[in-house]
Enzyme design. Structure first.
Site, PDB file in Angstrom:
ATOM      1  N   PHE B 245       0.814  -1.218   0.000  1.00  0.00           N
ATOM      2  CA  PHE B 245       0.000   0.000   0.000  1.00  0.00           C
ATOM      3  C   PHE B 245       0.847   1.268   0.000  1.00  0.00           C
ATOM      4  CE2 PHE B 245      -1.909  -3.439   2.526  1.00  0.00           C
ATOM      5  CZ  PHE B 245      -2.927  -3.792   1.662  1.00  0.00           C
ATOM      6  N   THR B 472      -2.401  -6.973  -6.053  1.00  0.00           N
ATOM      7  CA  THR B 472      -3.160  -6.203  -7.023  1.00  0.00           C
ATOM      8  C   THR B 472      -3.672  -7.046  -8.186  1.00  0.00           C
ATOM      9  OG1 THR B 472      -0.947  -5.675  -7.770  1.00  0.00           O
ATOM     10  CG2 THR B 472      -2.107  -3.983  -6.560  1.00  0.00           C
ATOM     11  N   LYS B 638     -13.142  -9.445 -11.804  1.00  0.00           N
ATOM     12  CA  LYS B 638     -13.062 -10.101 -10.500  1.00  0.00           C
ATOM     13  C   LYS B 638     -11.952  -9.479  -9.652  1.00  0.00           C
ATOM     14  CE  LYS B 638     -13.978 -14.641  -9.653  1.00  0.00           C
ATOM     15  NZ  LYS B 638     -13.817 -16.103  -9.626  1.00  0.00           N
ATOM     16  N   GLY B 707      -6.197   1.851 -14.556  1.00  0.00           N
ATOM     17  CA  GLY B 707      -5.724   1.448 -13.222  1.00  0.00           C
ATOM     18  C   GLY B 707      -6.769   1.630 -12.140  1.00  0.00           C
ATOM     19  N   VAL B 708      -6.804   0.700 -11.171  1.00  0.00           N
ATOM     20  CA  VAL B 708      -7.875   0.699 -10.165  1.00  0.00           C
ATOM     21  C   VAL B 708      -7.375   0.587  -8.719  1.00  0.00           C
ATOM     22  CG1 VAL B 708      -9.688  -0.162 -11.687  1.00  0.00           C
ATOM     23  CG2 VAL B 708      -8.186  -1.796 -10.529  1.00  0.00           C
ATOM     24  N   GLU B 710      -6.026   2.757  -6.560  1.00  0.00           N
ATOM     25  CA  GLU B 710      -6.284   3.832  -5.592  1.00  0.00           C
ATOM     26  C   GLU B 710      -7.722   4.337  -5.608  1.00  0.00           C
ATOM     27  OE1 GLU B 710      -2.264   3.395  -6.346  1.00  0.00           O
ATOM     28  OE2 GLU B 710      -2.835   4.592  -4.637  1.00  0.00           O
TER      29      GLU B 710
END
Lengths: 166, 743, 328
Positions: B245, B472, B638, B707-708, B710
Site C-alpha cells: 500500500f 493487485t 473479479k 488502473g484501479v 487507488e
C-alpha cells in the site's frame, strides 16, 4: 520420524518434543522460548503459516491444534509436545484442494495472500466448531483474522459456500 | 470465429491463487538456507538527542550472538547523499541507518543484533543498553502551524499547486460562502506482512536478496549503491509481497540491516521487523486543511480556496498532491491553492494508498456537502451543476471522463432519489440512518516499463517484467493480456515479476502498473506475432506469404488469416516446421506523448454510503456502500472488484478507525500494535456494491487501461462523514470519526 | 523474550510447591497474555511452570447446585458449555464478546482473571510506568488515556482491567477458588482484583504461591434479565472502552434485585452496591437507571483523552439496564 536439528547450545535447557504436523511426526530439540509459530516456520521449515504481528492481534499464524484453531504465536512449542497440528500445507489432501481452498480462489477471497493461510485454517476451525450459521455469525467468528487488503466480503462468501456442507 | 482464448475483460481466477491457498507462495521471510542467522533491530526510545553509549557487553556474552552492529562499528559505506537516494525518495538528506549517534525520530533503529537463532537475537537485543542525551522534540503539527513553509525540491508525481483567476474578489462577491477546516492524524500502512528481507550469501561473495518491496529494481539499486556492489553480485527477488500500500515504495531498513550483516558476517541473514517497528516506517502525513468556497444561489461555484499544511521529517520534504484536486474536479474560474510543510521530529512520511487524494478529496467533498446544505441543494445535484468536462488547472479536456454515468448509475443502484435531505430524518429507536455521497478522483498514469517474451516450440509463452504483485493481481492480468494477444490458453502462459534481472519496470504504485506493464506485455506479444508470421511465411507453400501482421489473427493456439479463417496454422507447427527452438523479444513501448499532452488523464468514482449511528453510544456502522468507478477498460472484473472493495474498506478504516496516535510527551506513536491501531475486522464490513462504468480511451494507452488500485478509496471517507451528518446533524471534520466524537 | 527454564506440573500441590520455591517463577496455561508480555519484555520470569497437565478442566455442578468452572477450561469451552449457556447466559455473552475465537480456544478461565492491563505505556518499556516499575511515574496521566480509568484511580496509576469475563463474574458474584502452600481459600470476586492505590504493580490479591483452581458461580441464575453490553472502537476483536454487565430479577415491572458491573472504567471490574440498592423496589425506567448511573459515576475523574467516558458510561449503563429489563 523426521529429525529436525534445531540449533542447540551447550548448557541450555533443551527439551526434546514431538509434534505431528500435517500427519508427519517430527522430533525437535527446542529451547523453551521457541514459540509454536517459530518452530513451524524456522525449525520444521513450513513457512506457509505466517507471522503478522507475533502478539495474537492478527490471526495470520492460525493453525489447527487437535482440530481447534489457535494463534501459534502465543504458545510455546514445548507446551504442545505430542500435539497433532495442521498447517495450511496440510489442508489439501493428496494434491486435491480442500473445498474452502477452492472457494477462496473462486470468490477471490484474498489479494496479497499473506493472511490467507490463517483465514483458511480459521475457517476450518469455525466449521468444526459448528457455531456459525448466519452471515453475521460467520463475520463475527472470522473477526480474529485481519485482512489489510479488505477481502472480507469475499472471505465471508467463500466460507458461506462451504459452511455446513462438509 | 469460435475463440476460447479471449481473456481480457473476463473475471478469471487469480493465476497465483493455488500458491496462495496452499501456503506455497513464498514471501520475503519464508526462505531458508544452511547456516541462516537472524537479525533483530533495537529501536530508539527517544525522539531527539544523541546516543551517549551503547553497551553490548551482556548481549555479546551470549553464545551464538555473532555481532551487534551500531553506529560505532559500521563504516565503509557510501559517502554521497545520492547513493542513498531511492526511486521514491523525496528531496532532502536521505537517512543513513547505523551511521550516526544523532537520534532524529522515535524508534530510529540504533542497533542490529545478529545471532544463530531468532530467539537468541531477540533476547540479546533486549540486553543492549543504550544511554541517550535527550533534547526537546517537536511532533505536534497543529501547535506549530506558524512554522509552515513551502516544500523544498521536487518529487516524482508531485504537481505544484496552481491558482487561477481572482479568488479573493470572487469569494467576497459570492452570495453563499463556506469556510471549514479538516484534520487527520498519521496512518501507517501496516500491511499484514511485516517488512522482511532474507539475504542468501554465497561463497563467491554474491548475494540473493528476497525483499518486501514494490520495486525490486529499487531494492537492487539501493543495495548496489549503498554497499558499493556490482549488479552481478546482487540478485534481487520478490515474487510475493504480503501487501504494501506504499510501504514498499522505498527500501526499508530491514533491507539495509540484512545486507549489512550478510556481507560482514559472510552468512545468510534474515531480518523481519516487529509489528511495533512497522510504526517506525513512513506514514500518511498528519494534515490540516482549510477550504473556502463561494457560490451563487443556484449552486454554481465562483471561488475555491484550498490550503493544506502537512508534517514532514527534519531531513526530507515528503510532498503529495492534496489541494490540486480542488482545481480540477469542478468548473470554477477562481481557484487559490497553497500547500506547506512543517518539519517535525518524526520519520519522513511516505506515499500511502491514493496519497494526497485521500486527504484532499476528504476536505473538498465534505466541503461540497456542507455547501449543498447551505444552498439547500441536493449534494448530487450540486455536483452536476458544477460538472467539468475539462481539467480547469491545465485547461485540457479529459481523455475520457464517465463520471456523470458513475453518479447516475451509483445513485440509481443506491436509491438516492428516495433521500430526504433533512438530517436525522431516518430514526428508528436509538438508531439513526444517514445517506451520504462523494466523488473520487485519481490519476491515470503511465510509467516506463519494458517486458520480454519467450515463445518456445512446445507452445509455451513466458513473459516477464521487473514489476510487482502486491495483491493487485498483476500476475493474473498480465497473463490474460499475453494469452489473449497470442491466442494461447492461459495455462500455457507464465508471467514473471519481482526479479531484478527482468526488463525494467518502474515501482508498482499510483495505479500505473496495469497500464504501463500491460502495454509492454501486449507489445512484446505483438512482436512475437510478427516473428511467428515471418516464420510462417518461410514454410513451403505457406498461404501466409505476402500478408501483413494486421491481416492475421491469433486464437486457440493458432494463427488465422482474418479474412478466411479456414486458413490457419498451429503456432507449435510454425516452430516445428521452421525448426525454431524459441522466439525471444523485448518490448519498450513509448507513449504517444504528443497525443497525450493535449489531454488530462484521470479516473473517477462516485460513492454512495449508508451509515447507521447508535445515537446513544456513538458507534457507527457502514451498512451499505455503492461505488461506481470509471477507470477505462477493466481487464479482469473479479480482481478489479477486489481492488475497489479493498479501497472502500480502506476508506471505511480511515473514516472510522485508524490513526497512529502521537504522544507528544515522548514524540512517539504510542498505539503501535494491531490491538490498538484499529483497522476494520470482518464484522465491520458489510454490503459493498461495485459498478464499473467502462470508458473507451485510446489516449491513455492502446488498450485503454487506467488502473484501479487507488480510486476505490478516494472519496469514501467524505461520503461516510457526509452520511454521518445526514444521520445525526453533526458535522465531524476530524478523522477518524470515533464514537466519542458523536456523543 | 528472556531466557527461562520450563517445567510441567502434574498436580496442584506439586505446582504450588514449585512456585513457592522460586520467587521469579510464573504459572503458564493458555499463555495468550503472558507470552505477549514476555515478547515485549514487560514480564521476564526466570521460570515457567506449565500447569496444562493438571486436571482442572471440567465444569461441574457442586452438590449445593453451584457451578464449578475448572481454572484450566478454555474460555471457548466455558462460553459454549451447556450448563453455562443455560444457567449463566451473561457469562457466555461476556466471554464471547472478548478477544477472538482463536484466543478463546487458548485462554483459560484462570488466565482470564490474571490478565494484565492494555495500557499503552505499561506495554512500551521505553516509557515510565508505575505498574511495570514502581516509582517510575505514570505516563498515561498526561498522555493518551483514551482507554484509561475514570473510577478508583490513584495518582500512581489509571490503568484498567481489560477482561470481559471478569465483569460478568463480578455481576454474578462469583467466588475464586485458590490453593497455596497453606491450603485452599475462597476469594470473592470483589476482593480478587485490586485498585491501584500506591501499589499499582499488584493487579490482584493472589499470593505468589497460590494457584487459581476454579471459579464458583452462585445458584442464582439470572436467565431472564441479563445483558452484557460492550462498547468498543470496532465491531469485534477490540478491548472495551466501556462494558456493562447487568443481571436482574423483576416482578411486575419492579426491580427486585439488580447487579451492575462495569469494565473499562477502573483497575478492577467496578460495582456500586449503593446504586443497586437504590434501584431495588423501583420500577425499571429510563429515569431510574439514569439516576443510578449518576450515582455510580458521581466520583468519576477524567484525564483528557478519556473525558468522554463518564458520558459514554452513563449511556451504556442505562442501555444495558433497559435491555436487561426489557423496557426497550
Amino acid at each position: 520420524m523426521d529429525q529436525v536439528a534445531a540449533s542447540v547450545m551447550v548448557d541450555q535447557p533443551t527439551h526434546t518434543i514431538t509434534l505431528t504436523v500435517n500427519k508427519i511426526t517430527y522430533e525437535l530439540k527446542v529451547l523453551p522460548w521457541v514459540t509454536l509459530l517459530d518452530a513451524i516456520r524456522e525449525y520444521i521449515e513450513l513457512p506457509g503459516t505466517k507471522k503478522g504481528c507475533d502478539h495474537g492481534q492478527c490471526g495470520a499464524c492460525t493453525v489447527l491444534v487437535n482440530g481447534k484453531r489457535i494463534n501459534s504465536c502465543l504458545t510455546l512449542a514445548v507446551m504442545k509436545n505430542g500435539a497433532d497440528i495442521t498447517t495450511i500445507e496440510g489442508v489439501a489432501e493428496d494434491g486435491v484442494l480442500h473445498p474452502l481452498q477452492q472457494a477462496f480462489i473462486d470468490h477471490d477471497a484474498f489479494q496479497c495472500g499473506y493472511c490467507t493461510p490463517g483465514q483458511i485454517c480459521s475457517a476450518i476451525g469455525l466449521i468444526n466448531e459448528g457455531k456459525a450459521t448466519t452471515r453475521e455469525e460467520i463475520q463475527e467468528l472470522m473477526s480474529g483474522n485481519l485482512c489489510r487488503c479488505g477481502a472480507y466480503p469475499n472471505i465471508v462468501a467463500a466460507v458461506q459456500q462451504v459452511n455446513g456442507k462438509l | 470465429m469460435n475463440n476460447n482464448t479471449n481473456y481480457i475483460g473476463k473475471p478469471v481466477n487469480r493465476v497465483d491463487g493455488y500458491a496462495k491457498v496452499t501456503g506455497g507462495a513464498k514471501y520475503a521471510a519464508d526462505h531458508h538456507a544452511r547456516g541462516l542467522c537472524y537479525g533483530v533491530v533495537v529501536s530508539a526510545g527517544i525522539a531527539k538527542g544523541k546516543i551517549l553509549h551503547i553497551d553490548t557487553t551482556e548481549a555479546m556474552q551470549l553464545e551464538g550472538v555473532f555481532k551487534i552492529f551500531t553506529h560505532e562499528n559500521v563504516s565503509g559505506l557510501a559517502w554521497f547523499n545520492h547513493s542513498y537516494k531511492d526511486m521514491d525518495a523525496p528531496p532532502g538528506k536521505h537517512f543513513r541507518y547505523l551511521q550516526t549517534d544523532t537520534i532524529t525520530y522515535s524508534q530510529q533503529p540504533v542497533a542490529l543484533v545478529v545471532a544463530e537463532t531468532f530467539e537468541l537475537a531477540r533476547y540479546a537485543a533486549s540486553l543492549v543498553k543504550v544511554t541517550y542525551k535527550a533534547d526537546a522534540h517537536v511532533t505536534n503539527l497543529t501547535g506549530n502551524l506558524d512554522q509552515a513553509r513551502p516544500p523544498k525540491g521536487k518529487k516524482s508525481g508531485f504537481k505544484k499547486p496552481s491558482s487561477r483567476g481572482h479568488f479573493d474578489k470572487a469569494f467576497t462577491a459570492a452570495p453563499v460562502t463556506l469556510d471549514a477546516t479538516y484534520f487527520h492524524g498519521a496512518e501507517h500502512h501496516n500491511p499484514m506482512e511485516m517488512h522482511a528481507t532474507t539475504v542468501l550469501y554465497y561463497k563467491n561473495g554474491s548475494i540473493t536478496v528476497y525483499d518486501k518491496t514494490q520495486g525490486i529494481l529499487n531494492t537492487q539499486s539501493y543495495v548496489k549503491s549503498v554497499f558499493g556492489l556490482s549488479g552481478r553480485k546482487v540478485k534481487a527477488l520478490s515474487p510475493f509481497v504480503g501487501g504494501a500500500f506504499g510501504s514498499g515504495l522505498r527500501p526499508q531498513y530491514q533491507l539495509f540491516m540484512a545486507v549489512l550483516a550478510s556481507l560482514e558476517l559472510k552468512r545468510s541473514v534474515k531480518v523481519m521487523l516487529t509489528r511495533q517497528q512497522m510504526f517506525s516506517l513512513g506514514f500518511r502525513p498528519i494534515t490540516q486543511q482549510s477550504l473556502s468556497i463561494g457560490s451563487m444561489e443556484d449552486g454554481s461555484l465562483q471561488a475555491i480556496k484550498h490550503e493544506a499544511v502537512s508534517g514532514t521529517s527534519q531531513f526530507e520534504d515528503y510532498v503529495e498532491n492534496i489541494v490540486n484536486w480542488s482545481g480540477m474536479l469542478y468548473h470554477c474560474k477562481n481557484v487559490k491553492q497553497s500547500y506547506q510543510l512543517v518539519s517535525l521530529d518524526t520519520y519522513t512520511p511516505l506515499d500511502m494508498r491514493a496519497p494526497g487524494a485521500v486527504t484532499g478529496m476528504f476536505g473538498l467533498e465534505c466541503a461540497m456537502d456542507e455547501l449543498a446544505y447551505k444552498l439547500n441543494i441536493d449534494p448530487l445535484e450540486l455536483r452536476y451543476i458544477n460538472y467539468s468536462v475539462e481539467d480547469g488547472s491545465m485547461k485540457k479536456p479529459y481523455s475520457s471522463k464517465a463520471l456523470r454515468d458513475c453518479y447516475q448509475q451509483a445513485a440509481e443502484r443506491f436509491g438516492w432519489s428516495q433521500r430526504n435531505p433533512e438530517p436525522r430524518s431516518m430514526k428508528n429507536g436509538h438508531l439513526l440512518t444517514g445517506w451520504g455521497m462523494a466523488t473520487g478522483m485519481w490519476d491515470a498514469m503511465t510509467v516506463p516499463a519494458r517486458a520480454k517474451a519467450t515463445f518456445t516450440a512446445d507452445g509455451r509463452l513466458t513473459v516477464g517484467s521487473a514489476t510487482a504483485d502486491i495483491g493487485t493481481g498483476t500476475y493474473t492480468i498480465m497473463t490474460q493480456i499475453a494469452a489473449e494477444t497470442l491466442g494461447l490458453p492461459m495455462d500455457n502462459v507464465t508471467f514473471q515479476l519481482g526479479d531484478a534481472s527482468l526488463p525494467y519496470a518502474y515501482l508498482e504504485g499510483g495505479s500505473a502498473t496495469a497500464a504501463s506493464v500491460g502495454t509492454a506485455v501486449q507489445k512484446a506479444c505483438m512482436q512475437v506475432r510478427e516473428r511467428l508470421l515471418d516464420l510462417a511465411k518461410d514454410i513451403p507453400d505457406s498461404p501466409f506469404k505476402g500478408l501483413s501482421v494486421a491481416q492475421v489473427s491469433f486464437a486457440d493456439g493458432m494463427m488465422f488469416m482474418t479474412e478466411t479463417p479456414a486458413n490457419f496454422i498451429h503456432l507449435k507447427d510454425i516452430m516445428t516446421l521452421t525448426d525454431t527452438g524459441e522466439i525471444n523479444v523485448t518490448s519498450t513501448p513509448l507513449p504517444n506523448v504528443f497525443k497525450q499532452m493535449k489531454y488530462a488523464k484521470n479516473t473517477h468514482a462516485a460513492v454512495f454510503v449508508e451509515v447507521q449511528v447508535d445515537e446513544e453510544l456513538g458507534a457507527v456502522k457502514v451498512t451499505r456502500v455503492v461505488s461506481a468507478v470509471a477507470a477505462g477498460r477493466i481487464l479482469n472484473p473479479k480482481t478489479a472488484r477486489s481492488q475497489i472493495m479493498g479501497g472502500i474498506v480502506w476508506g471505511i478504516s480511515g473514516a472510522l478507525h485508524e490513526e497512529s496516535v502521537l504522544d507528544h510527551q515522548f514524540g512517539r506513536f504510542i498505539n503501535h500494535n494491531y490491538a490498538e491501531y484499529h483497522i476494520p475486522v470482518n464484522l465491520d464490513i458489510n454490503d459493498i456494491d461495485v459498478i464499473f462504468v467502462e470508458e473507451q480511451d485510446d489516449v491513455v494507452n492502446p488498450m485503454g487501461i487506467k488502473g484501479v488500485g487507488e480510486i476505490g478509496q478516494v472519496g469514501v471517507a467524505a461520503a461516510i462523514a457526509n452520511a454521518i451528518y445526514h444521520a445525526t446533524g453533526k458535522r465531524i471534520r476530524e478523522l477518524p470519526i470515533t464514537l466519542d466524537k458523536l456523543l | 523474550m528472556n531466557n527461562f527454564t520450563y517445567t510441567q506440573a502434574d498436580g496442584v500441590d506439586n505446582a504450588v510447591q514449585e512456585i513457592a520455591g522460586h520467587s521469579e517463577a510464573r504459572f503458564i496455561a493458555g499463555g495468550t497474555n503472558l507470552i505477549d508480555l514476555m515478547k515485549e519484555h514487560v514480564m521476564q520470569p526466570e521460570h515457567l511452570i506449565d500447569i496444562n497437565s493438571i486436571h482442572l478442566n471440567s465444569i461441574e455442578f457442586l452438590e449445593d447446585g453451584r457451578l464449578h468452572l475448572g481454572a484450566l477450561v478454555t474460555n471457548a469451552d466455558t462460553a459454549w458449555h451447556p450448563a453455562v449457556e443455560k444457567h449463566y447466559p451473561l457469562l457466555s455473552d461476556a466471554i464471547l464478546a472478548g478477544a477472538s475465537p482463536q484466543l478463546r480456544n487458548m485462554a483459560t478461565n484462570g488466565g482470564n482473571l490474571m490478565q494484565r492491563t492494555r495500557c499503552y505505556y505499561f506495554y512500551d518499556t521505553t516509557t515510565p510506568c508505575n505498574k511495570r516499575e514502581p516509582g517510575a511515574g505514570c505516563s498515561a496521566m498526561n498522555g493518551y488515556n483514551r482507554i484509561h480509568a475514570i473510577l478508583g484511580t490513584s495518582p500512581h496509576c489509571i490503568a484498567v482491567h481489560p477482561s470481559d469475563m471478569c465483569v460478568a463474574l463480578r455481576a454474578l458474584d462469583a467466588t475464586i477458588q485458590v490453593k497455596g502452600l497453606h491450603g485452599e481459600r475462597l476469594i470473592p470476586i470483589a476482593d480478587f482484583h485490586r485498585l491501584p492505590g500506591d501499589t499499582p504493580q499488584l493487579d490482584n490479591n493472589l499470593a505468589h504461591d497460590e494457584l487459581i483452581t476454579g471459579i464458583i458461580l452462585p445458584r442464582e441464575h439470572f436467565t431472564q434479565h441479563y445483558k452484557y453490553l460492550k462498547v468498543r472502537d470496532r465491531a469485534s476483536y477490540a478491548f472495551a472502552l466501556v462494558s456493562v454487565a447487568v443481571v436482574a430479577t423483576m416482578e411486575e415491572g419492579i426491580i427486585t434485585n439488580i447487579r451492575m458491573a462495569m469494565g473499562g472504567v477502573a483497575h478492577k471490574p467496578w460495582r456500586d452496591e449503593n446504586a443497586e440498592q437504590w434501584l431495588k423496589g423501583k420500577p425499571a425506567t429510563q429515569e431510574n437507571f439514569a439516576y443510578a448511573a449518576d450515582m455510580i459515576l458521581q466520583d468519576a475523574k477524567t484525564f483528557g483523552t478519556n473525558d468522554f467516558k463518564p458520558a459514554l458510561a452513563k449511556r451504556a449503563i442505562v442501555r444495558a439496564c433497559r435491555e436487561a429489563t426489557n423496557i426497550g
